[in-house]
Design an enzyme around this catalytic site. Structure first.
Site, short mmCIF file in Angstrom:
data_model
loop_
_atom_site.label_atom_id
_atom_site.label_comp_id
_atom_site.label_asym_id
_atom_site.label_seq_id
_atom_site.Cartn_x
_atom_site.Cartn_y
_atom_site.Cartn_z
CB SER A 316 -0.93 -0.07 1.21
OG SER A 316 -1.93 0.88 1.16
CG ASP A 327 7.66 4.82 -11.71
OD1 ASP A 327 8.14 3.67 -11.74
OD2 ASP A 327 6.44 5.05 -11.86
CE LYS A 341 -5.57 -1.97 0.27
NZ LYS A 341 -5.65 -0.53 0.00
#
Length: 414
Positions: A316, A327, A341
Site C-alpha cells: 500500500s 520511477d 495493493k
C-alpha cells in the site's frame, strides 16, 4: 436513514488487512491514504453518474429487509437486539461486495481506526495475525506493556483470561482485550519448544514509533519505517535524516520491509524528501474517471544515494513510496516482490453513532502510470534472507538483503 445536513468526517486509507494491531482498545487493521482528498464535486453528468443516481434513488427493493426484520421480531423464540440486527444487515451488505478492503465498522470500531493515526494510543502494543488458525504475534512495540512482559514475535496467544482463542476469532480476541480497560489481562502464551505459560499485561498509553535510524558505518545511514499509519512519520523521517547527515551520512538504506501501509500524506511526505517539488508521487482514478494527483512537497535528501529494501509484506503506502522512487530513478530497489495493493479506500464517518465505512473508491498509479494491484513491485535486485526482520532469531549480520543494500550504497557513494 443516514441523511443529515451536518458534514461527514472522511479520510482516505490504503492499508491492507495483513494483521490487527492491539493498541487503541487493542485493535486496528494493519496493512493508507488519509485526508488526501476531502470529497469531490462532479461537474458534468456521465453515464456512470446517471447509473449511480438511479441506484441511489431506487430504495423500493429494500422493503424486503424490513419485512424479514419484522417477521424475525414476531416469530423468533429468543432475545433480539434490534441494533445487532441492523449492524449485521449493514455488514452483510458490504461483505457481499467481495472486497476485503470495503467494510462497515460500528462506532467503536471506527473510532479505533481513526485514533490509530495520532501516534499515541491506549493498548498493550502488539501486532497479531491469524496463522494456521492460531492468534500469532507479529511484533511488539518497544517499551509497550507487551514488550515489558516479554512477549515476542511468533508467540501464540492460546487463551485470554482463561478463554480459548483461535485464529478465526480475531475480532473476539481484540474485543476481549479492549474490554479490559485498565485492568490486568492474563494471556496464555505458547512459545516454540516450550510449554504454555501465562503472562499478565496491563493496558496503558503506547507511543507508536514509526521511524528509527542509525549509522551503519561512517558514511551509510540506515532508516526503517515500520508503518505509515502515524501522522508524525514525515516529520520524524526528516528529523532522522538531518541527524544522520550531521553524523556524516553520505547514503541511505531505507527499509520498508514488513511495512503494511498507512496514510497517503505520510507516504507522499517521505517520497518527497528525494523527489523535486511538484513532481507526481502518485495519482488515483475513480469510477467516474476523475484523476487526483499527489505532488511532491520537496525535501531534505534530494541527490543523496538511496537504496530501498522491500518484501512481500511491503504494501500500500509502502508501494506508493517504492514506486515513485523507482520511477524517478532515485533509488535502487532490493529484496522481494511487494504485496500488491493498488486500490484506495476512503473512510466515512456517519453521525448519530451509526459508525463508519471504509470503502474502495479508486485505483492508484505510480508516476509512470502503473497500477500494481495484485502484482506488486518486483525489485531491481531480487534477494531473499533466511529470517524476516521482525521474526524471532533475526540477526542483522545474517540479513542477505541488507548486505546487498550496503554493497549497492557503497558503490553509489564511491
Amino acid at each position: 436513514m443516514f441523511a443529515n445536513n451536518r458534514p461527514k468526517r472522511k479520510s482516505i486509507l490504503i492499508i491492507p488487512l495483513i494483521c490487527f494491531t492491539i493498541i487503541v482498545s487493542c485493535a486496528s487493521f494493519i496493512g493508507g491514504n488519509y485526508m488526501a482528498t476531502k470529497g469531490m464535486f462532479l461537474v458534468r453528468t456521465s453515464p456512470q453518474v446517471e447509473s449511480t443516481a438511479e441506484q441511489i434513488n431506487d430504495k423500493s427493493k429494500y422493503s424486503a429487509l424490513f419485512t424479514v426484520r419484522d417477521k424475525l421480531i414476531e416469530k423468533f423464540d429468543g432475545e433480539i437486539d434490534d441494533n445487532a440486527l441492523l449492524e449485521g444487515a449493514i455488514k452483510g451488505m458490504t461483505n457481499s461486495l467481495n472486497d476485503q478492503y470495503t467494510v462497515f465498522m460500528n462506532a467503536g470500531e471506527f473510532d479505533k481506526l481513526m485514533k490509530q493515526s495520532n501516534g499515541s494510543m491506549m493498548g498493550i502494543g502488539v501486532a497479531i495475525t491469524p496463522k494456521d488458525n492460531k492468534v500469532t504475534i507479529v511484533s511488539t512495540i518497544k517499551d509497550s506493556p507487551a514488550d515489558k512482559a516479554g512477549l515476542i514475535a511468533n508467540d501464540i496467544i492460546q487463551k485470554i483470561n482463561d478463554v480459548d482463542i483461535f485464529g478465526d476469532e480475531m475480532e473476539k480476541a481484540v474485543s476481549m482485550i479492549a474490554e479490559a480497560n485498565n485492568s490486568q489481562i492474563k494471556l496464555t502464551i505458547k512459545r516454540a519448544d516450550s510449554d504454555a505459560f501465562d503472562v499478565n499485561v496491563v493496558r496503558e498509553e503506547v507511543k507508536i514509533k514509526s521511524v528509527e535510524g542509525s549509522m551503519i558505518n561512517s558514511a551509510i545511514g540506515y532508516i526503517r519505517i515500520k508503518t505509515f499509519m502515524n501522522e508524525n512519520t514525515t516529520q520524524d523521517f526528516k528529523a532522522i535524516i538531518e541527524e544522520l547527515k550531521a553524523q556524516g551520512m553520505k547514503g541511505i538504506v531505507l527499509d520498508l520491509r514488513e511495512n503494511p501501509g498507512g496514510l497517503l500524506t505520510e507516504a507522499v511526505g517521505v517520497a518527497s524528501q528525494f523527489i523535486p517539488k511538484d513532481k507526481i508521487i502518485t495519482y488515483t482514478i475513480d469510477k467516474y474517471d476523475n484523476r487526483n494527483e499527489s505532488l511532491s512537497i520537496g525535501g531534505v535528501a534530494e541527490g543523496i544515494p538511496l537504496v530501498v529494501l522491500v518484501n512481500g509484506n511491503s504494501a500500500s503506502a509502502s508501494e506508493v513510496v517504492t514506486g515513485a522512487l523507482r520511477d524517478y530513478g532515485v533509488a535502487t530497489t532490493i529484496g522481494q516482490t511487494t504485496f500488491g495493493k493498488g486500490i484506495v479506500q476512503q473512510s466515512i464517518k456517519f453521525d448519530d453513532e451509526i459508525g463508519g465505512l471504509k470503502v474502495t473508491i479508486s485505483k492508484y498509479y505510480t508516476p509512470n502510470g502503473e497500477n500494481i494491484h495484485k502484482k506488486g513491485i518486483t525489485p531491481e535486485v531480487q534477494v531473499t534472507t533466511p529470517v524476516g526482520i521482525d521474526e524471532n532469531g533475526y540477526d542483522k549480520n545474517a540479513d542477505e538483503q541488507l548486505k546487498v543494500a550496503i554493497q549497492k550504497i557503497e558503490e553509489k557513494i564511491q
